[in-house]
Design a protein around this motif. Sequence first.
Motif, PDB file in Angstrom:
ATOM      1  N   PHE A   1     -22.157 -21.679  21.028  1.00 52.02           N
ATOM      2  CA  PHE A   1     -22.560 -20.399  21.612  1.00 52.02           C
ATOM      3  C   PHE A   1     -22.573 -20.551  23.123  1.00 52.02           C
ATOM      4  O   PHE A   1     -23.086 -21.535  23.657  1.00 52.02           O
ATOM      5  CB  PHE A   1     -23.954 -19.987  21.123  1.00 52.02           C
ATOM      6  CG  PHE A   1     -24.544 -18.821  21.871  1.00 52.02           C
ATOM      7  CD1 PHE A   1     -24.082 -17.539  21.636  1.00 52.02           C
ATOM      8  CD2 PHE A   1     -25.523 -19.017  22.824  1.00 52.02           C
ATOM      9  CE1 PHE A   1     -24.612 -16.456  22.330  1.00 52.02           C
ATOM     10  CE2 PHE A   1     -26.062 -17.945  23.527  1.00 52.02           C
ATOM     11  CZ  PHE A   1     -25.597 -16.658  23.270  1.00 52.02           C
ATOM     12  N   LYS A   2     -22.000 -19.563  23.804  1.00 51.55           N
ATOM     13  CA  LYS A   2     -21.931 -19.609  25.264  1.00 51.55           C
ATOM     14  C   LYS A   2     -22.406 -18.303  25.845  1.00 51.55           C
ATOM     15  O   LYS A   2     -22.095 -17.225  25.346  1.00 51.55           O
ATOM     16  CB  LYS A   2     -20.497 -19.907  25.708  1.00 51.55           C
ATOM     17  CG  LYS A   2     -20.302 -19.973  27.225  1.00 51.55           C
ATOM     18  CD  LYS A   2     -19.710 -18.694  27.788  1.00 51.55           C
ATOM     19  CE  LYS A   2     -19.424 -18.817  29.279  1.00 51.55           C
ATOM     20  NZ  LYS A   2     -18.982 -17.534  29.872  1.00 51.55           N
ATOM     21  N   SER A   3     -23.188 -18.382  26.922  1.00 48.35           N
ATOM     22  CA  SER A   3     -23.660 -17.169  27.581  1.00 48.35           C
ATOM     23  C   SER A   3     -23.915 -17.444  29.055  1.00 48.35           C
ATOM     24  O   SER A   3     -24.391 -18.522  29.423  1.00 48.35           O
ATOM     25  CB  SER A   3     -24.956 -16.680  26.920  1.00 48.35           C
ATOM     26  OG  SER A   3     -25.436 -15.512  27.561  1.00 48.35           O
ATOM     27  N   ASP A   4     -23.582 -16.471  29.894  1.00 45.95           N
ATOM     28  CA  ASP A   4     -23.965 -16.509  31.305  1.00 45.95           C
ATOM     29  C   ASP A   4     -25.214 -15.654  31.438  1.00 45.95           C
ATOM     30  O   ASP A   4     -25.218 -14.478  31.066  1.00 45.95           O
ATOM     31  CB  ASP A   4     -22.850 -15.947  32.193  1.00 45.95           C
ATOM     32  CG  ASP A   4     -21.626 -16.841  32.188  1.00 45.95           C
ATOM     33  OD1 ASP A   4     -21.792 -18.057  32.310  1.00 45.95           O
ATOM     34  OD2 ASP A   4     -20.502 -16.326  32.057  1.00 45.95           O
ATOM     35  N   VAL A   5     -26.271 -16.238  31.973  1.00 41.21           N
ATOM     36  CA  VAL A   5     -27.558 -15.562  31.925  1.00 41.21           C
ATOM     37  C   VAL A   5     -28.298 -15.665  33.252  1.00 41.21           C
ATOM     38  O   VAL A   5     -28.042 -16.531  34.079  1.00 41.21           O
ATOM     39  CB  VAL A   5     -28.459 -16.154  30.813  1.00 41.21           C
ATOM     40  CG1 VAL A   5     -27.866 -15.902  29.446  1.00 41.21           C
ATOM     41  CG2 VAL A   5     -28.674 -17.641  31.040  1.00 41.21           C
TER      42      VAL A   5
ATOM     43  N   LYS B   1     -25.210 -27.697  27.179  1.00 42.28           N
ATOM     44  CA  LYS B   1     -24.692 -27.937  28.523  1.00 42.28           C
ATOM     45  C   LYS B   1     -25.071 -26.731  29.374  1.00 42.28           C
ATOM     46  O   LYS B   1     -24.794 -25.588  29.004  1.00 42.28           O
ATOM     47  CB  LYS B   1     -23.167 -28.107  28.504  1.00 42.28           C
ATOM     48  CG  LYS B   1     -22.574 -28.468  29.862  1.00 42.28           C
ATOM     49  CD  LYS B   1     -21.079 -28.736  29.748  1.00 42.28           C
ATOM     50  CE  LYS B   1     -20.509 -29.245  31.067  1.00 42.28           C
ATOM     51  NZ  LYS B   1     -19.051 -29.524  30.942  1.00 42.28           N
ATOM     52  N   ILE B   2     -25.742 -26.988  30.480  1.00 37.79           N
ATOM     53  CA  ILE B   2     -26.143 -25.924  31.392  1.00 37.79           C
ATOM     54  C   ILE B   2     -25.428 -26.125  32.718  1.00 37.79           C
ATOM     55  O   ILE B   2     -25.529 -27.197  33.328  1.00 37.79           O
ATOM     56  CB  ILE B   2     -27.670 -25.908  31.612  1.00 37.79           C
ATOM     57  CG1 ILE B   2     -28.390 -25.662  30.281  1.00 37.79           C
ATOM     58  CG2 ILE B   2     -28.051 -24.831  32.623  1.00 37.79           C
ATOM     59  CD1 ILE B   2     -29.896 -25.606  30.392  1.00 37.79           C
ATOM     60  N   ILE B   3     -24.703 -25.116  33.140  1.00 38.42           N
ATOM     61  CA  ILE B   3     -23.941 -25.182  34.383  1.00 38.42           C
ATOM     62  C   ILE B   3     -24.667 -24.366  35.438  1.00 38.42           C
ATOM     63  O   ILE B   3     -24.939 -23.176  35.253  1.00 38.42           O
ATOM     64  CB  ILE B   3     -22.504 -24.660  34.177  1.00 38.42           C
ATOM     65  CG1 ILE B   3     -21.802 -25.475  33.083  1.00 38.42           C
ATOM     66  CG2 ILE B   3     -21.719 -24.724  35.485  1.00 38.42           C
ATOM     67  CD1 ILE B   3     -20.536 -24.839  32.566  1.00 38.42           C
ATOM     68  N   ARG B   4     -24.998 -25.018  36.542  1.00 41.80           N
ATOM     69  CA  ARG B   4     -25.680 -24.395  37.669  1.00 41.80           C
ATOM     70  C   ARG B   4     -24.867 -24.627  38.931  1.00 41.80           C
ATOM     71  O   ARG B   4     -23.971 -25.455  38.947  1.00 41.80           O
ATOM     72  CB  ARG B   4     -27.079 -25.008  37.816  1.00 41.80           C
ATOM     73  CG  ARG B   4     -28.039 -24.682  36.695  1.00 41.80           C
ATOM     74  CD  ARG B   4     -28.823 -23.433  37.016  1.00 41.80           C
ATOM     75  NE  ARG B   4     -29.592 -23.641  38.232  1.00 41.80           N
ATOM     76  CZ  ARG B   4     -29.549 -22.831  39.310  1.00 41.80           C
ATOM     77  NH1 ARG B   4     -28.800 -21.760  39.310  1.00 41.80           N
ATOM     78  NH2 ARG B   4     -30.277 -23.093  40.385  1.00 41.80           N
ATOM     79  N   PRO B   5     -25.135 -23.884  40.001  1.00 43.77           N
ATOM     80  CA  PRO B   5     -24.359 -24.099  41.233  1.00 43.77           C
ATOM     81  C   PRO B   5     -24.413 -25.540  41.730  1.00 43.77           C
ATOM     82  O   PRO B   5     -23.437 -26.043  42.288  1.00 43.77           O
ATOM     83  CB  PRO B   5     -25.032 -23.149  42.236  1.00 43.77           C
ATOM     84  CG  PRO B   5     -25.619 -22.068  41.401  1.00 43.77           C
ATOM     85  CD  PRO B   5     -26.060 -22.745  40.140  1.00 43.77           C
TER      86      PRO B   5
ATOM     87  N   ILE C   1     -24.207 -23.361  27.246  1.00 44.74           N
ATOM     88  CA  ILE C   1     -23.284 -23.630  26.145  1.00 44.74           C
ATOM     89  C   ILE C   1     -24.025 -24.479  25.122  1.00 44.74           C
ATOM     90  O   ILE C   1     -24.398 -25.616  25.407  1.00 44.74           O
ATOM     91  CB  ILE C   1     -22.007 -24.344  26.629  1.00 44.74           C
ATOM     92  CG1 ILE C   1     -21.329 -23.532  27.739  1.00 44.74           C
ATOM     93  CG2 ILE C   1     -21.042 -24.538  25.463  1.00 44.74           C
ATOM     94  CD1 ILE C   1     -20.108 -24.205  28.344  1.00 44.74           C
ATOM     95  N   ASN C   2     -24.267 -23.923  23.945  1.00 43.84           N
ATOM     96  CA  ASN C   2     -25.014 -24.600  22.879  1.00 43.84           C
ATOM     97  C   ASN C   2     -24.066 -25.120  21.802  1.00 43.84           C
ATOM     98  O   ASN C   2     -23.154 -24.399  21.374  1.00 43.84           O
ATOM     99  CB  ASN C   2     -26.012 -23.642  22.227  1.00 43.84           C
ATOM    100  CG  ASN C   2     -27.081 -23.168  23.196  1.00 43.84           C
ATOM    101  OD1 ASN C   2     -27.393 -23.855  24.163  1.00 43.84           O
ATOM    102  ND2 ASN C   2     -27.641 -22.006  22.937  1.00 43.84           N
ATOM    103  N   TYR C   3     -24.299 -26.355  21.369  1.00 46.89           N
ATOM    104  CA  TYR C   3     -23.485 -26.967  20.326  1.00 46.89           C
ATOM    105  C   TYR C   3     -24.388 -27.561  19.247  1.00 46.89           C
ATOM    106  O   TYR C   3     -25.479 -28.042  19.547  1.00 46.89           O
ATOM    107  CB  TYR C   3     -22.671 -28.141  20.878  1.00 46.89           C
ATOM    108  CG  TYR C   3     -21.775 -27.849  22.041  1.00 46.89           C
ATOM    109  CD1 TYR C   3     -20.432 -27.536  21.848  1.00 46.89           C
ATOM    110  CD2 TYR C   3     -22.255 -27.946  23.341  1.00 46.89           C
ATOM    111  CE1 TYR C   3     -19.592 -27.301  22.928  1.00 46.89           C
ATOM    112  CE2 TYR C   3     -21.420 -27.709  24.427  1.00 46.89           C
ATOM    113  CZ  TYR C   3     -20.094 -27.393  24.214  1.00 46.89           C
ATOM    114  OH  TYR C   3     -19.271 -27.167  25.282  1.00 46.89           O
TER     115      TYR C   3
END
Length: 270
Positions: free
Chosen positions: A22-26, A42-46, A69-71
């Motif tokens: 599952f993927k989301s921009d929040v 996985k968490i993507i931050r600046p 992004i959840n796996y």
Amino acid sequence: MEYQAKYITEDIKLSCYEDKFFKSDVMFGQHMLIWFLSGETKIIRPEGSYLFRKGDIFLIPRNQLATIINYPKDGQPHKTVVMHLTTDWLRSFYAKQSVKPFTEDEQGIRHYSGHPLLESCLASLVPYFDMKDLPADLANLKITEAVTILRSIDQGIDNVLANFEEPGKIDLADYMEKNFMFNLPMEKFGYLTGRSLTTFKRDFKKIFATTPQRWLTKKRLDLAHYEFVQKKKKPIDVCYEVGFENLSHFSFAFKKQFGYAPSVLLAGEV
């Protein structure tokens, strides 16, 4: 995707994703304290990427952009205990404290993995998710316990939790250059830069001489090209990390922009 959630209250939940991913921009409107039971995120931050697994505990401050992004992992679903620390609750809590927080320039994700008191507090919630008749005021007691523990182990947490300011008008160009990879509605970008949607679009056009959507698409594709050339990443990973929602749309846009597909670039045929 099969998603299940059990609630003690709307502020404390057990979240479970059974499917592949599952993927989301929040942009979280409230602080979130999260404890991992299984799976991987996985968490993507600046400032970079974070990887969280079973046993990890972390707090995501409010009004922060992130790609989540959840796996599943090792045959287990992605499962977490999530506690929302709402602004209303925190205002009430800090009204009884003698705290004068200062605003931090960067409020990044805060890690608390391996702390026995905090883990014990969150673990004690799990049996309650299967109960129908819950003790009165349980959520308030547990949130109070969690925040009290956070304040004892993190000297800077009051500067995060007791800061109730809303985003003010900030440098639009600098903010967008740091956060273009997050696929959010323009209204959210406007709010986070202290502008109405109309003012955001007007200021954006003055600075970049194009529309937000065109600029965002080009920036994301340029970043994707760099990730392919310099880091040899897989298209599926790059697609989500730069702000696209699905691989087919990303591949189409990439080929339209550069004249060749990602696979051709990775094969060294360009």
